[in-house]
Design an enzyme around this catalytic site. Structure first.
Site, short mmCIF file in Angstrom:
data_model
loop_
_atom_site.label_atom_id
_atom_site.label_comp_id
_atom_site.label_asym_id
_atom_site.label_seq_id
_atom_site.Cartn_x
_atom_site.Cartn_y
_atom_site.Cartn_z
CG ASP A 72 42.38 64.94 58.55
OD1 ASP A 72 41.55 65.66 59.12
OD2 ASP A 72 42.38 63.69 58.66
CD GLU A 138 36.90 62.89 60.59
OE1 GLU A 138 35.81 62.35 60.82
OE2 GLU A 138 37.50 62.75 59.50
#
Length: 473
Positions: A72, A138
């Site tokens: 991400d 994350e």
């Protein structure tokens, strides 16, 4: 592998939507990439992906290395940008040796880590067994690392590719927690003859709430609250919004206030703008304030509650709380006043994040914010706590990386801990015997529009990663 191949792969990654919590397209692309390269791939129920390259002939006895990065990216854009992170590719330029996304975040955090892992997996170089781990979410809570189950990967040596300073090897990081406070105030009808004005702060640099928290940049939410608190008595707050992600320093904020003399208020705003520009002329040279008429609103907070809320935001813990007593120059504990949202009239949701390399100090910082917000009757909860990563100076992978860097470049790298949060803390909690290190190329302005990658640093980053993996014993 070479730098250009890493950059080519990264270019492809910039065309794939991958906002935290919406990693489906990048997950599918990784699975497809593995299939096209005839590499074993598995995905857990959370969305973590593992791609495996078996050892080259004669290297079967080399211990497995895990290359780890996250799928991400933080999706932030300048005010007024039409960019849609759910479908639009990242638009970047090359200027003066930097790759720069001017209106959005670039996503080199951690797209470069993904690209470097894939380039190594597909290269003809001889090496031991490599497992490339790509975690999800994350940036918003380390959901992927939190959900990892024993046995998903086999290696006991992990290289995290999520650092932002070439020439620095990281062996420790801060833990953190997000804090959310909901404040509710009664609203009542507007005063007869009052007018509404909108006051905005924009043009601040912002940045990463860990790496950049000690750079003393403008926090737009806090500075707008400071401005409101300085207004002469009698104004009433209609709305207040600003900031973005919990791990980003607020760059923009706006408030609508009901006042009897809008011309006088706008004059006050102009004067405050000059003060702000003088105070932050080095860190935030582009910061600006604006004051304009706004559509009439039916209700607003009382004058007393308006001042109370502005004072609460102005005095909210933000910035460095303590420096490390063990590592010179390292921020130990900090708090970031990240955002204010207004889901309905009179209701404000204030989000912040606290970090520390000492878990008791992290909890103390979060408690400070809770106590601060509870003074005005807010309902407070702490969300998504994650642990820090304690340095291990006897690490084998550290010795390997230091020796490799010295051999390649004729100088010693810096060995440091970082105030940002890395997934390594969670990995260590789940896999206590894991030997880890983190390094990467030089990035600046991560988590904010204008994020940039120094291209010159890529050559050393790629050389180091290649040398370490191919010569690991």
């Amino acid at each position: 592998m070479d730098t250009q191949r890493v950059l080519d792969l990264f270019h492809i990654i910039t065309t794939i939507p991958r906002e935290s919590g919406h990693e489906g397209p990048i997950t599918a692309w990784l699975q497809q990439w593995a299939a096209e390269h005839s590499l074993k791939c598995k995905t857990d129920p959370t969305g973590n992906v593992l791609i495996i390259r078996e050892a080259s002939k004669g290297r079967e006895n080399v211990p497995t290395i895990v290359l780890q990065s996250h799928q991400d990216m933080v999706c932030e854009k300048i005010e007024g940008s039409a960019h849609d992170f759910s479908k639009d590719p990242i638009d970047y330029v090359i200027e003066d040796g930097w790759m720069i996304a001017k209106e959005t975040t670039l996503g080199a955090d951690d797209g470069i880590g993904i690209a470097a892992s894939l380039a190594l997996l597909e290269s003809p170089l001889e090496m031991g067994r490599v497992e490339a781990l790509f975690t999800i979410s994350e940036e918003t809570g380390m959901d992927g690392a939190e959900a990892l189950e024993s046995g998903f990967f086999d290696g006991m040596t992990l290289i995290n590719l999520d650092s932002e300073d070439e020439g620095q090897l990281f062996i420790g990081c801060a833990g953190g927690v997000n804090t959310e406070a909901e404040c509710t105030f009664p609203v009542s009808s507007q005063d007869k003859g009052s007018c509404e004005v909108q006051i905005s702060i924009s043009g601040a640099i912002g940045g990463h709430s860990g790496d950049d928290i000690n750079k003393e940049r403008v926090n737009a939410v806090q500075q707008l609250a400071r401005l409101l608190y300085s207004l002469p008595d009698g104004w009433r707050l209609v709305s207040f919004t600003g900031g973005g992600k919990p791990n980003a320093i607020a760059r923009e904020a706006r408030a609508v206030v009901s006042v009897a003399d809008p011309e006088a208020v706008c004059g006050h705003v102009s004067e405050f703008g000059r003060i702000l520009s003088a105070e932050f002329h080095t860190t935030d040279p582009g910061v600006m304030l604006s004051c304009s008429s706004s559509d009439s609103a039916e209700s607003a907070l009382s004058s007393a509650d308006s001042r109370l809320f502005a004072g609460c935001l102005m005095s909210h813990p933000h910035g460095v709380i303590a420096m490390s007593q063990d590592i010179k120059g390292l921020v130990e504990t900090s708090s970031n006043l990240a955002s204010v949202r207004m889901p309905s009239a009179g209701v404000f949701v204030v989000r912040s994040s606290q970090r520390s390399s000492v878990m008791s100090a992290r909890d103390m910082a979060a408690a400070m914010v809770r106590a601060h917000m509870e003074l005005i009757g807010a309902r407070v909860e702490h969300l998504l706590p994650y642990p820090g990563w304690t340095p291990n100076m006897d690490s084998h992978i550290l010795k390997v990386c230091v020796e490799s860097y010295r051999r390649l470049f004729g100088e010693d790298p810096l060995v440091l801990a970082i105030h940002a949060g890395l997934e390594c803390g969670l990995f260590l909690e789940k896999f206590p015997d894991l030997d880890m290190i983190s390094f990467g190329p030089t990035l600046r302005g991560v988590h904010a529009p204008g994020e940039r990658l120094e291209l010159a640093s890529m050559d050393r980053f790629v050389q180091l990663l290649t040398d370490v993996v191919c010569n690991f014993k």
